[in-house]
Scaffold this motif. Structure first.
Motif, PDB file in Angstrom:
ATOM      1  N   GLU B  69       1.211  -0.916   0.032  1.00  0.00           N
ATOM      2  CA  GLU B  69      -0.190  -0.068   0.275  1.00  0.00           C
ATOM      3  C   GLU B  69       0.735   1.255   0.041  1.00  0.00           C
ATOM      4  O   GLU B  69       1.949   1.557   0.411  1.00  0.00           O
ATOM      5  CB  GLU B  69      -1.188   0.534   1.264  1.00  0.00           C
ATOM      6  N   VAL B  70       0.334   2.581  -0.591  1.00  0.00           N
ATOM      7  CA  VAL B  70       0.904   4.054  -0.690  1.00  0.00           C
ATOM      8  C   VAL B  70       0.952   4.967   0.378  1.00  0.00           C
ATOM      9  O   VAL B  70      -0.723   4.388   0.145  1.00  0.00           O
ATOM     10  CB  VAL B  70       0.562   4.222  -1.448  1.00  0.00           C
ATOM     11  N   LYS B  71       1.152   4.778   1.344  1.00  0.00           N
ATOM     12  CA  LYS B  71       0.253   6.047   2.073  1.00  0.00           C
ATOM     13  C   LYS B  71       0.363   6.970   2.041  1.00  0.00           C
ATOM     14  O   LYS B  71       1.712   7.628   2.375  1.00  0.00           O
ATOM     15  CB  LYS B  71      -0.091   5.376   3.738  1.00  0.00           C
ATOM     16  N   PHE B  72      -0.357   8.088   1.864  1.00  0.00           N
ATOM     17  CA  PHE B  72      -0.099   9.664   1.142  1.00  0.00           C
ATOM     18  C   PHE B  72      -0.285  10.420   2.227  1.00  0.00           C
ATOM     19  O   PHE B  72      -1.520  10.836   3.427  1.00  0.00           O
ATOM     20  CB  PHE B  72      -0.434  10.429  -0.083  1.00  0.00           C
ATOM     21  N   GLU B  73       0.609  11.727   2.970  1.00  0.00           N
ATOM     22  CA  GLU B  73       1.026  12.320   3.950  1.00  0.00           C
ATOM     23  C   GLU B  73       1.081  13.665   3.409  1.00  0.00           C
ATOM     24  O   GLU B  73       2.241  14.434   2.573  1.00  0.00           O
ATOM     25  CB  GLU B  73       1.846  11.908   5.181  1.00  0.00           C
ATOM     26  N   THR B  74       0.109  14.787   3.367  1.00  0.00           N
ATOM     27  CA  THR B  74       0.545  15.751   2.933  1.00  0.00           C
ATOM     28  C   THR B  74       1.118  17.408   4.007  1.00  0.00           C
ATOM     29  O   THR B  74       0.430  16.445   5.233  1.00  0.00           O
ATOM     30  CB  THR B  74      -0.920  16.710   2.564  1.00  0.00           C
ATOM     31  N   PHE B  75       1.890  18.195   3.290  1.00  0.00           N
ATOM     32  CA  PHE B  75       2.034  18.897   4.409  1.00  0.00           C
ATOM     33  C   PHE B  75       1.326  20.175   3.509  1.00  0.00           C
ATOM     34  O   PHE B  75       1.174  20.443   1.887  1.00  0.00           O
ATOM     35  CB  PHE B  75       3.527  18.945   4.273  1.00  0.00           C
ATOM     36  N   ALA B  76       1.305  21.350   4.444  1.00  0.00           N
ATOM     37  CA  ALA B  76       0.388  22.337   3.495  1.00  0.00           C
ATOM     38  C   ALA B  76       1.582  23.229   3.157  1.00  0.00           C
ATOM     39  O   ALA B  76       1.270  24.241   2.368  1.00  0.00           O
ATOM     40  CB  ALA B  76      -0.576  22.880   3.781  1.00  0.00           C
ATOM     41  N   SER B  77       2.589  23.614   4.074  1.00  0.00           N
ATOM     42  CA  SER B  77       3.648  25.172   3.588  1.00  0.00           C
ATOM     43  C   SER B  77       5.174  24.109   3.896  1.00  0.00           C
ATOM     44  O   SER B  77       4.940  22.925   4.387  1.00  0.00           O
ATOM     45  CB  SER B  77       3.717  25.424   4.605  1.00  0.00           C
ATOM     46  N   ALA B  78       4.980  24.650   3.261  1.00  0.00           N
ATOM     47  CA  ALA B  78       7.080  25.058   3.393  1.00  0.00           C
ATOM     48  C   ALA B  78       7.897  23.993   5.229  1.00  0.00           C
ATOM     49  O   ALA B  78       8.569  23.514   5.484  1.00  0.00           O
ATOM     50  CB  ALA B  78       8.404  25.409   2.953  1.00  0.00           C
ATOM     51  N   ASN B  79       7.162  25.068   5.571  1.00  0.00           N
ATOM     52  CA  ASN B  79       7.268  24.956   7.076  1.00  0.00           C
ATOM     53  C   ASN B  79       6.935  23.740   7.579  1.00  0.00           C
ATOM     54  O   ASN B  79       7.421  22.967   8.632  1.00  0.00           O
ATOM     55  CB  ASN B  79       6.578  26.577   7.676  1.00  0.00           C
ATOM     56  N   ASP B  80       5.662  23.379   7.630  1.00  0.00           N
ATOM     57  CA  ASP B  80       5.453  21.809   7.775  1.00  0.00           C
ATOM     58  C   ASP B  80       5.881  20.550   7.407  1.00  0.00           C
ATOM     59  O   ASP B  80       6.127  20.176   8.213  1.00  0.00           O
ATOM     60  CB  ASP B  80       3.833  21.791   7.441  1.00  0.00           C
ATOM     61  N   GLU B  81       6.586  21.157   6.257  1.00  0.00           N
ATOM     62  CA  GLU B  81       7.000  19.910   5.609  1.00  0.00           C
ATOM     63  C   GLU B  81       8.856  19.809   6.488  1.00  0.00           C
ATOM     64  O   GLU B  81       9.214  18.662   6.861  1.00  0.00           O
ATOM     65  CB  GLU B  81       7.617  20.079   3.856  1.00  0.00           C
ATOM     66  N   LEU B  82       9.286  21.173   7.171  1.00  0.00           N
ATOM     67  CA  LEU B  82      10.305  21.380   7.242  1.00  0.00           C
ATOM     68  C   LEU B  82      10.388  20.017   9.073  1.00  0.00           C
ATOM     69  O   LEU B  82      11.118  20.039   9.922  1.00  0.00           O
ATOM     70  CB  LEU B  82      11.044  22.895   7.723  1.00  0.00           C
ATOM     71  N   THR B  83       9.396  21.007   9.803  1.00  0.00           N
ATOM     72  CA  THR B  83       9.000  20.336  10.605  1.00  0.00           C
ATOM     73  C   THR B  83       8.792  19.301  10.715  1.00  0.00           C
ATOM     74  O   THR B  83       9.378  17.857  11.700  1.00  0.00           O
ATOM     75  CB  THR B  83       8.126  20.666  11.166  1.00  0.00           C
ATOM     76  N   LYS B  84       7.875  18.142   9.651  1.00  0.00           N
ATOM     77  CA  LYS B  84       8.097  16.700   9.772  1.00  0.00           C
ATOM     78  C   LYS B  84       9.442  16.239   9.728  1.00  0.00           C
ATOM     79  O   LYS B  84       9.935  15.300  10.306  1.00  0.00           O
ATOM     80  CB  LYS B  84       6.866  16.923   8.519  1.00  0.00           C
ATOM     81  N   ILE B  85      10.644  16.554   8.698  1.00  0.00           N
ATOM     82  CA  ILE B  85      11.723  16.357   8.383  1.00  0.00           C
ATOM     83  C   ILE B  85      12.881  15.652   9.817  1.00  0.00           C
ATOM     84  O   ILE B  85      13.507  15.557  10.274  1.00  0.00           O
ATOM     85  CB  ILE B  85      12.273  16.967   7.605  1.00  0.00           C
ATOM     86  N   GLN B  86      12.123  17.476  10.077  1.00  0.00           N
ATOM     87  CA  GLN B  86      12.855  17.729  11.123  1.00  0.00           C
ATOM     88  C   GLN B  86      13.236  16.586  12.329  1.00  0.00           C
ATOM     89  O   GLN B  86      14.038  16.047  13.243  1.00  0.00           O
ATOM     90  CB  GLN B  86      13.146  19.021  12.276  1.00  0.00           C
ATOM     91  N   THR B  87      11.215  15.713  12.212  1.00  0.00           N
ATOM     92  CA  THR B  87      10.711  14.726  13.529  1.00  0.00           C
ATOM     93  C   THR B  87      11.377  13.667  13.322  1.00  0.00           C
ATOM     94  O   THR B  87      12.183  12.887  14.177  1.00  0.00           O
ATOM     95  CB  THR B  87      10.042  15.416  14.427  1.00  0.00           C
TER      96      THR B  87
END
Lengths: 314, 442
Positions: B69-87
């Motif tokens: 299965e593929v599960k997509f998770e979306t981010f709304a802004s570059a900031n969201d993405e960065l936080t996700k990458i950081q954690t």
């Protein structure tokens, strides 16, 4: 004649002593454990971590092995001062204090206007709360649109012969920020003042009426002293809210922000999430916390903010 | 106070660590069956329904090919993405595949949390040859250390109003910046302006300055040295601000515009050129008065003040813009991750993605099929002539410093004039912060 029989003093005292013993010594303090644990996890650990991060060189290069990030002592704090933090603190504090000073009279006036019963009072009260219930993001977006160089505000100003100019960049941006903050934040003071007004005893109004006090002396010498505690508390909370407001400047001005509105949350955000200097931004946050805690402490001591005690004394 | 935000981040990190310690592996049955691949991807606010349908379609295809299965998770802004990458980076668990913007790839690379692509990995996704060579320019610092797999391109071009150019007697769009300024002057009269520029945008300004400097032979970063205090950079800012203060070929209100506002202004049909746009603006333009009267063109590639590019100048038509796919180093499903990357970079899927969302394929064969489209010709050419911004973890800071020069100059632009000294002193500040960032780069 009746004779008063003195109750057996010794047994009563013993009973009271025992009761006090139960309440003080055998209080079930362990019941506080869940709350205490939560405080440790939610407040204490993150705070200690922030302190720790402020002492290490944590950035995108060291993030992956953050436990091994080099310890650099106070270097981050030293760098904070040369990175414009003091200027940002000054902007933040002055902006917050000015906003609070401006919102207090508006809030109190609004509370007085909706104190007495009249037709449509409910509607007026509801309308007053609109700025407060709108999300900060929405408020900022709407104002940003209105304050554009070719926006509504400048169009109105030009109708009365005033050259509008730029509101969202340069020195004017500071006043734009204060203006929007006032618009969004006065209902908080209004709510607190209204709550205090409602708690003024009916007898007080009656007594002033009996004494024939005109409205202004009544307001100044009788009613306003009742508002002192709650409004001072509201001032404190509002100022802290202004200082902490990130959404409003961020949405209004974007990042990087014009120098005149580079408030503390903005500089910490940019350092943290655009320059990825987590150590430096943690040091900035800790410094701001300390620098703001000092005047806060003095304020608290000066106004002796204990609403209950004040209420009790009256 | 502000500590709250950071402490929250730290708190998240702690919790993530804890959950990573508790979490088990995603090991399932044979092949991919029973496994789930997590993909982090930007939310598409423009076409949310089509985007959901696309995700469903890809999931089906992926399941048919691998059983997983593929599960997509979306981010709304570059900031969201960065936080996700950081954690995720801190905790060592999170999405298996990340879709990351090109200019953010160096920063992601510097965390060291993504798989470096050797021959074996490239083979798994169908070989390096399948991509438009230009798009590989920002996959890593050098050939041996690539982490980013090109997924889509969004090269920057300019749009021009065909009617206005014709009315001004201009037979073809400008190819040098000086020519552009000249044509803009010819078209500016009354409420019509030569150029639409988003001066207040948080990203546009540095792209102009970078482009003009690179064309003049200055890539802004030379190893560990920032080269912002340079005549090429000064000339770039001077030209960029000059359109407003000297040439007066842009609407004075553009001091307050971000990119979408500039799109809206051009769409009204009263502006000759709209600088710096991508194919994703097509729908907005077709909904305006300019519908049927506009075309894309390559941005000028000859630096300001010159009639031909100097020998060390680069023909940079656009920054290398778009998204790369990165596979997380900690992923337990690396093989599946590469299967997914292979699937979404295949010709057919790439073309379908273009049709739905307007992002150009990174797949060379797919891009080739679009180059015959007259409307898209210049865009596909720009994709091929895109040049990567310097690959350093410090780029984020440099880009910020370049933008800041423009942001702090806006009040002067509003007043209608800016002096060389003012520009120079702001460039000096930018140079300082760029150099500091480069000194820290590892």
């Amino acid at each position: 004649m009746t004779t008063l029989v003195r109750p057996p003093a010794s047994s009563e005292a013993k009973k009271e002593q025992r009761r006090r013993g139960v309440t003080e010594r055998q209080r079930p303090l362990w019941l506080l454990t869940p709350g205490g644990l939560l405080m440790v996890v939610v407040i204490l650990i993150p705070l200690v971590l922030a302190l720790w991060i402020s002492l290490i060189d944590l950035d995108q290069y060291t993030l992956r092995r953050w436990v091994e990030a080099p310890f650099i002592g106070l270097d981050n704090f030293v760098e904070s001062f040369s990175s414009g933090l003091l200027n940002s603190i000054w902007i933040s504090v002055s902006f917050a204090v000015l906003s609070t000073i401006a919102t207090v009279p508006i809030g109190i006036a609004a509370a007085l206007v909706t104190q007495n019963k009249y037709r449509g009072r409910g509607l007026v009260r509801a309308v007053f709360l609109i700025p407060y219930v709108l999300p900060s993001f929405v408020v900022a977006t709407v104002w940003r649109t209105m304050l554009q160089p070719d926006g509504v505000v400048n169009a109105w100003l030009s109708k009365v012969g005033i050259e509008g100019g730029l509101w969202l960049t340069g020195p004017r941006s500071y006043w734009a920020l204060i203006l929007v903050e006032i618009w969004a934040a006065w209902p908080f003071i209004y709510l607190m003042a209204l709550a205090a007004l409602q708690s003024v005893d009916h007898e007080v109004h009656e007594a002033s009426a009996v004494d024939g006090a005109p409205w202004w002396p009544k307001l100044r010498r009788v009613i306003l002293p009742y508002l002192r505690g709650p409004v001072l508390l509201a001032c404190l909370l509002a100022t802290l809210n202004h200082i902490n407001n990130f959404t409003l400047p961020f949405v209004l001005f974007g990042a990087p922000a014009p120098e005149d509105v580079n408030v503390m949350p903005m500089i910490v955000y940019v350092t943290s999430f655009q320059s990825l200097r987590f150590g430096l931004s943690a040091a900035m946050a800790v410094l701001s916390l300390v620098l703001i805690a000092i005047p806060l402490f003095i304020y608290l001591r000066a106004v002796r903010l204990d609403v209950h005690e004040e209420g009790g004394r009256r | 106070m502000n500590a709250k935000k950071l402490t929250a981040l730290a708190g998240v990190a702690v919790l993530a660590l804890a959950s990573a310690a508790c979490g088990g592996d995603d090991e399932g049955g044979e092949g991919g069956a029973g496994k789930t691949l997590n993909v982090l991807i930007a939310a598409n606010t423009q076409y949310p329904d089509e985007f959901a349908a696309w995700q469903k379609d890809i999931s089906t295809k992926f399941k048919a090919a691998t059983g997983a299965e593929v599960k997509f998770e979306t981010f709304a802004s570059a900031n969201d993405e960065l936080t996700k990458i950081q954690t995720s980076v801190v905790s060592g668990s999170g999405p298996d595949v990340y879709a990351v913007g090109t200019t953010f790839t160096p920063t992601a690379y510097s965390t060291g949390a993504f798989v470096k692509l050797g021959d074996e990995e490239w083979q798994k996704i169908g070989g390096k040859e399948k991509f438009n060579p230009a798009t590989l320019g920002i996959s890593g610092p050098d050939e041996q250390n690539q982490v980013g797999i090109p997924w889509v391109s969004r090269p920057f071009v300019m749009a021009y109003n065909t009617d206005m150019l014709k009315a001004a007697g201009i037979d073809k769009p400008a190819t040098t910046w000086d020519e552009l300024g000249q044509q803009a002057k010819q078209m500016t009269k009354g409420d019509e302006y030569g150029l639409a520029i988003a001066y207040k945008d948080n990203f546009d300004p540095w792209k102009f300055v970078w482009g003009m400097s690179v064309q003049a032979g200055n890539p802004l970063v030379d190893g560990k040295t920032a080269k912002l205090q340079d005549p090429t950079v000064q000339k770039a800012y001077d030209t960029y601000f000059g359109w407003l203060t000297r040439d007066k070929v842009v609407d004075p209100a553009s001091v307050g515009w971000t990119n979408p506002q500039a799109v809206a202004a051009f769409a009204k049909g009263k502006t000759g050129y709209f600088m710096l746009t991508t194919t994703t603006a097509t729908n907005s333009l077709d909904q305006g008065a300019v519908k049927g009267k506009w075309k894309f063109a390559l941005l000028p590639t000859v630096p300001p003040g010159a009639t031909s590019r100097p020998s060390n100048g680069v023909e940079a038509a656009s920054i290398l813009s778009g998204d790369n796919l990165l596979v997380a180093d900690y992923s337990k499903n690396k093989d599946l991750a590469f299967e997914y990357v292979k699937l979404v970079t295949d010709q057919e899927v790439q073309l379908d993605y273009y049709k739905k969302f307007g992002n150009l394929p990174a797949n060379a064969a797919a891009l080739q099929t679009l180059s015959s489209d007259p409307q898209l010709g210049p865009v596909t050419e720009a994709a091929k002539k895109s040049v990567a911004t310097p690959f350093t973890g410090a780029w984020g800071d440099i880009q910020l410093a370049l933008t800041n020069v423009a942001v702090q100059s806006l009040p002067d632009l509003g007043k209608g004039s800016i002096s060389t000294q003012q520009i120079d002193s702001r460039i000096a500040d930018a140079q300082k912060s760029a150099q500091t960032a480069l000194d820290r780069a590892k």
